[in-house]
Structures are given as structure tokens and as C-alpha cells.
Design a protein around this motif. Structure first.
Motif, short mmCIF file in Angstrom:
data_model
loop_
_atom_site.label_atom_id
_atom_site.label_comp_id
_atom_site.label_asym_id
_atom_site.label_seq_id
_atom_site.Cartn_x
_atom_site.Cartn_y
_atom_site.Cartn_z
N THR A 1 -5.60 -9.62 8.38
CA THR A 1 -6.55 -9.20 7.22
C THR A 1 -6.42 -8.11 6.56
OG1 THR A 1 -8.03 -7.80 8.95
CG2 THR A 1 -8.30 -10.28 8.92
N THR A 2 -5.54 -7.26 6.76
CA THR A 2 -5.16 -6.29 5.89
C THR A 2 -4.49 -6.69 4.63
OG1 THR A 2 -5.29 -4.39 7.67
CG2 THR A 2 -4.04 -3.95 5.54
N LYS A 3 -3.63 -7.68 4.79
CA LYS A 3 -2.87 -8.31 3.65
C LYS A 3 -1.96 -7.48 3.13
CE LYS A 3 -6.90 -11.74 3.12
NZ LYS A 3 -7.68 -12.35 2.14
N ILE A 4 -1.03 -6.67 3.96
CA ILE A 4 0.02 -5.98 3.36
C ILE A 4 1.24 -6.74 2.84
CG2 ILE A 4 1.71 -4.24 3.85
CD1 ILE A 4 -1.10 -3.07 4.18
N GLY A 5 1.47 -7.96 3.27
CA GLY A 5 2.32 -8.96 2.53
C GLY A 5 1.90 -9.27 1.04
N LEU A 6 0.54 -9.51 0.93
CA LEU A 6 0.36 -9.61 -0.14
C LEU A 6 0.44 -8.52 -1.22
CD1 LEU A 6 -1.24 -11.71 -2.40
CD2 LEU A 6 -3.49 -10.63 -1.46
N LEU A 7 0.23 -7.38 -0.78
CA LEU A 7 0.32 -6.14 -1.63
C LEU A 7 1.76 -6.01 -2.07
CD1 LEU A 7 -0.39 -3.33 -2.55
CD2 LEU A 7 0.09 -2.43 -0.42
N ALA A 8 2.81 -6.41 -1.01
CA ALA A 8 4.23 -6.16 -1.54
C ALA A 8 4.65 -7.20 -2.47
CB ALA A 8 5.00 -6.58 -0.23
N ALA A 9 3.90 -8.34 -2.37
CA ALA A 9 4.18 -9.66 -3.24
C ALA A 9 3.71 -9.36 -4.60
CB ALA A 9 3.62 -10.97 -2.90
N LEU A 10 2.40 -8.69 -4.68
CA LEU A 10 1.93 -8.23 -6.16
C LEU A 10 2.58 -6.77 -6.71
CD1 LEU A 10 -1.82 -8.56 -5.16
CD2 LEU A 10 -0.37 -10.09 -6.56
N CYS A 11 3.22 -6.14 -5.81
CA CYS A 11 3.70 -5.25 -6.67
C CYS A 11 5.30 -5.48 -6.87
CB CYS A 11 3.65 -3.97 -5.39
SG CYS A 11 1.96 -3.11 -5.43
N PHE A 12 5.97 -6.31 -6.18
CA PHE A 12 7.48 -6.38 -6.24
C PHE A 12 7.47 -8.25 -6.63
CE2 PHE A 12 6.96 -2.86 -4.03
CZ PHE A 12 7.58 -1.84 -4.66
N PRO A 13 7.11 -8.57 -7.67
CA PRO A 13 6.85 -10.12 -7.86
C PRO A 13 8.26 -10.87 -8.11
CG PRO A 13 6.09 -9.04 -9.77
CD PRO A 13 6.43 -7.96 -8.88
N THR A 14 9.18 -10.18 -8.45
CA THR A 14 10.59 -10.95 -8.69
C THR A 14 11.60 -10.95 -7.65
OG1 THR A 14 11.26 -8.76 -9.87
CG2 THR A 14 9.92 -10.71 -11.23
N CYS A 15 11.56 -10.06 -6.88
CA CYS A 15 12.56 -9.87 -5.85
C CYS A 15 12.74 -10.96 -4.86
CB CYS A 15 12.40 -8.56 -4.80
SG CYS A 15 10.92 -8.65 -3.82
N ASP A 16 13.66 -11.24 -4.10
CA ASP A 16 14.05 -12.34 -3.23
C ASP A 16 13.40 -12.10 -1.89
OD1 ASP A 16 15.60 -10.75 -1.81
OD2 ASP A 16 17.67 -11.29 -2.88
N ALA A 17 13.57 -13.38 -1.25
CA ALA A 17 12.81 -13.28 0.23
C ALA A 17 13.02 -12.19 1.12
CB ALA A 17 12.91 -14.46 0.78
N PRO A 18 14.56 -11.92 1.54
CA PRO A 18 14.95 -10.67 2.19
C PRO A 18 14.23 -9.42 1.75
CG PRO A 18 16.69 -12.26 1.90
CD PRO A 18 15.57 -12.77 1.07
N GLN A 19 14.55 -9.18 0.40
CA GLN A 19 14.05 -7.74 -0.14
C GLN A 19 12.57 -7.90 0.08
OE1 GLN A 19 15.36 -8.68 -4.17
NE2 GLN A 19 16.97 -7.07 -4.20
N LEU A 20 11.59 -8.88 -0.18
CA LEU A 20 10.37 -8.57 0.03
C LEU A 20 9.87 -8.58 1.49
CD1 LEU A 20 7.75 -8.92 -1.31
CD2 LEU A 20 7.57 -11.21 -0.96
N ARG A 21 10.82 -8.90 2.33
CA ARG A 21 10.50 -9.07 3.85
C ARG A 21 10.47 -7.50 4.21
NH1 ARG A 21 11.37 -10.65 9.11
NH2 ARG A 21 10.64 -8.79 10.43
N LEU A 22 11.66 -7.05 3.77
CA LEU A 22 11.81 -5.41 4.14
C LEU A 22 10.91 -4.49 3.36
CD1 LEU A 22 13.65 -3.59 5.39
CD2 LEU A 22 15.41 -3.49 3.27
N LEU A 23 10.37 -4.83 2.29
CA LEU A 23 9.30 -4.00 1.59
C LEU A 23 7.92 -4.32 2.22
CD1 LEU A 23 10.37 -4.63 -2.10
CD2 LEU A 23 10.41 -2.31 -0.98
N THR A 24 7.84 -5.54 2.71
CA THR A 24 6.60 -5.65 3.53
C THR A 24 6.52 -4.85 4.77
OG1 THR A 24 6.35 -7.80 2.59
CG2 THR A 24 5.10 -7.56 4.63
#
Length: 380
Positions: free
Chosen positions: A57-80
Motif C-alpha cells: 500500500t505504500t506504493k514505492i514502485g510507483l514512486l520510482a516509476a514517476l521519478c524515473f519515467p524513461t529508464c528500462d526495466a532492470p534499472q527501474l527495479r534496482l531503483l525501486t
């Protein structure tokens, strides 16, 4: 409930409305795989059962996706994963005493690294000693270090040091029942407290952007730009989280500080905070335009100075490749700051951390009713 027990949030979305909100298309993948790793793969050894209960419910994945909208999937996973660990690090430190925060970092003294061997003073080495963040360093981030520049390592180490010293400062003040003596003192450590610099450092290591190496007035404007962005993010989160913080006795909040130092009501302090956010965002916009003007002053660039627009090179010109790279690096860095500002503020209404399932209502009307105590389990 009477109006004296409620306050209205400033329209934060409107304040930063000039910025474009974007979402990474890999949001679902990064969110699902990250939550699965924390809940199943790690065997519950990283987060406690209580912490895991509100991870989704904290939705950290959404936070990462909004702050880094152009990176690829592995990058976004690491940032999440990194943002998740950072979130729980911040939450634990807000509940710990200074000595407990030192244990969080496996250090006896957070205010200095002089007692450490020189080989263990780097930012990465310090994070390897953190009880949460160490889980993502080896081998997932460490293997990226080989391509890092000396400048990156210096900046990242400074970010890590500033982050942990800010944590100790707040924890000691909370234990002693103290608040910062001046607004300048509060603003100074608040910029580092959430670890935004470290997150941006990781994004740079992942080659999402390149930090621009500037000199003279351009470097000064870049610093103003960065500080203004951090202030907008942190002060906005202070306003949004005031109800959450005060119900748990957490006093490290701009609204609380203004109430104590200026003898303001909650609504008065929230209004002043809103004006500060507007001023900080105006400073960000002004610094961006000034920086563009400085970098465009050389005729060889051939770039017209237009507010909010980074124009392409004029036809027929032959720009200096070095200066062209500086401009490109600056543009990508400024864009990253903008994404973090607009992304974090929008996430604040989407996460269930502060408003439960009423984020849409808060975004529209902004009325927050004050509760005197936290939930029994102290989770959200």
C-alpha cells in the motif's frame, strides 16, 4: 469534528503545474518483482513482518516509476529496491535514538569517519555497513562501480555521509525533545534526510543521466537549482505528512517547526509552508533559466534562450562538441530533477501512507482532519 481540528493543504499540484508528469511503462514489473523479492525471496530477513504488512500500500514502485519515467526495466527495479530500503531506513531512524541509529549504520560515531581506515570511507563501503541498504550493495550495485568516475565517487560519498549525519542529528534531537534553533538549520539537514542525493547518485551510476561538470556562475546556479528542487520535495512531503508525523510524536517537520518558532496555528504554519514551497519552486525556475542563459552565452552554441524550452542547435552552426556535451548533460540532469519533483508530489496522494484510500479526495479538496494518536500497530 470542528474546524479547529482540521487544516487545508496547499494546492501542491498547482504549484508545480508547469512540470510534466510521466510514468515509466515498466512500473508494474518493477513493483511486482520488488515486492516479491522483499516478501518471498529474501525470506523475511530484510524487513520485519510488520514492515512487510504495508509494503504494497505504500506504493514505492510507483514512486520510482514517476521519478524515473524513461529508464528500462532492470534499472527501474534496482531503483525501486533502493527506494524501498531507503524508505524503511528513514522510518526506522525516525523511531530510534541516536545510539540506535549508530547501530543502524554499525558505527559508534555517525558524525565522523576519521576512525575508519581510508579504504572504508567511500560511500559504498559505508552503505555496506547499513543494516538495510547493505542488502542491495553486494553484488547488484558494487558491480557497477568499475565504470564510475572519481567525481561520482566523491559526490556519492558526500551524499552518504550527509544522509547519515542528518539521521543522527534528528534522532538525537527527538530523544532530547529539541527542535532546530533556526529555519536555516532545519532546511540544511532536511535536504539530506530523505537521501534524495543518494537516489540521484544511483540514477547517475545507472546512466539515466550524466551529472554536468560546470564552473563558475554556472556551477553556482546548478547548486541553487538542486537545493531548490530538494526544498520543494521535502517541504511538500512535510506538509502532506504532518498529520502522520504529529500522531506519532515525530517533530521533524516544517509545519511543526513553524508552529513552535512563530507561534502559529496548524493552518497558519501550513499556509507559510505553502508559500515557502512556491518561493522554492520559483527559485528553481529562475535558476534553470539563468543556467540556460549562461550556457547559451557562447555564440558557438547557437541556442536561443527561451524559458522552459531547451532548443536544438540553430541550422548552419558547428557547435563545440565539448560544450554541446555540457549542455546535453545539464539538460538531462535538470529533467531528472523535474521528474523527481512532480513525481514525488503526485505519489504523495497515491500512496496510502498518509491519507489511506482518500488521496484523490485530498488532491481535490485538501482538508485533513487531525488525529491525536497513531494506529495501535504503529505501521501506517
Amino acid at each position: 469534528m470542528s474546524l479547529s481540528q482540521s487544516f487545508q493543504l496547499p494546492d501542491l499540484i498547482s504549484i508545480v503545474g508547469l512540470l510534466e508528469l510521466r510514468t515509466n511503462r515498466h512500473c508494474r514489473f518493477a513493483t511486482d518483482t520488488s515486492e516479491r523479492w522483499f516478501s518471498e525471496v529474501s525470506g523475511g530477513e530484510i524487513l520485519t513482518e510488520n514492515e512487510l504488512s504495508y509494503l504494497h500500500t505504500t506504493k514505492i514502485g510507483l514512486l520510482a516509476a514517476l521519478c524515473f519515467p524513461t529508464c528500462d526495466a532492470p534499472q527501474l527495479r534496482l531503483l525501486t529496491d533502493f527506494l524501498t530500503l531507503l524508505f524503511y531506513s528513514n522510518k526506522r531512524s525516525s523511531e530510534y535514538s541516536g545510539k540506535a541509529v549508530a547501530a543502524l549504520w554499525s558505527f559508534q560515531d555517525l558524525g565522523s569517519t576519521e576512525h575508519l581506515p581510508s579504504s572504508r570511507k567511500s560511500g559504498m563501503d559505508m552503505l555496506k555497513r547499513h543494516e538495510l541498504l547493505k542488502h542491495i550493495i553486494e553484488p547488484r550495485i558494487s558491480r557497477l562501480i568499475s565504470k564510475a568516475t572519481d567525481g561520482w565517487e566523491t559526490r556519492f560519498t558526500h551524499s552518504v555521509q550527509a544522509y547519515r549525519v542528518a539521521q543522527e542529528h534528528v534522532s538525537n534531537a527527538h530523544a532530547d525533545g529539541l527542535v532546530p534553533a533556526t529555519l536555516e538549520e532545519y532546511v540544511g539537514f532536511r535536504r539530506e534526510l530523505n537521501g534524495i542525493s543518494m537516489v540521484l547518485g544511483l540514477a547517475e551510476l545507472l546512466e539515466i543521466f550524466q551529472f554536468p561538470v560546470l564552473q563558475g556562475p554556472a556551477s553556482e546556479k546548478l547548486e541553487v537549482l538542486k537545493h531548490s528542487a530538494f526544498d520543494v520535495i521535502n517541504w511538500s512531503m512535510d506538509v502532506v505528512s504532518y498529520q502522520y508525523d504529529q500522531s506519532r510524536g515525530m517533530e521533524n517537520n516544517l509545519v511543526t517547526f513553524l508552529m513552535a518558532h512563530k507561534s502559529l496555528s496548524v493552518q497558519g504554519a501550513v499556509n507559510v509552508s505553502g508559500n515557502m514551497i512556491k518561493t522554492a519552486f520559483a527559485s528553481f525556475c529562475g535558476a534553470e533559466q539563468a543556467l540556460l542563459e549562461i550556457l547559451s552565452s557562447n555564440d558557438s552554441l547557437g541556442i536561443p534562450v527561451l524559458s522552459w524550452v531547451w532548443s536544438s542547435f540553430a541550422p548552419g552552426t558547428s557547435p563545440d562538441p565539448v560544450r554541446e556535451k555540457v549542455l546535453d548533460d545539464t539538460r538531462s540532469y535538470v529533467t531528472a530533477l523535474k521528474d523527481c519533483v512532480i513525481g514525488t508530489i503526485n505519489w504523495a496522494y497515491e500512496t496510502e501512507l498518509y491519507f489511506g484510500k482518500k488521496g484523490g479526495e485530498m488532491r481535490t479538496f485538501g482538508w485533513v482532519f487531525i488525529n491525536s494518536a497513531a494506529t495501535e500497530d504503529g505501521s501506517i
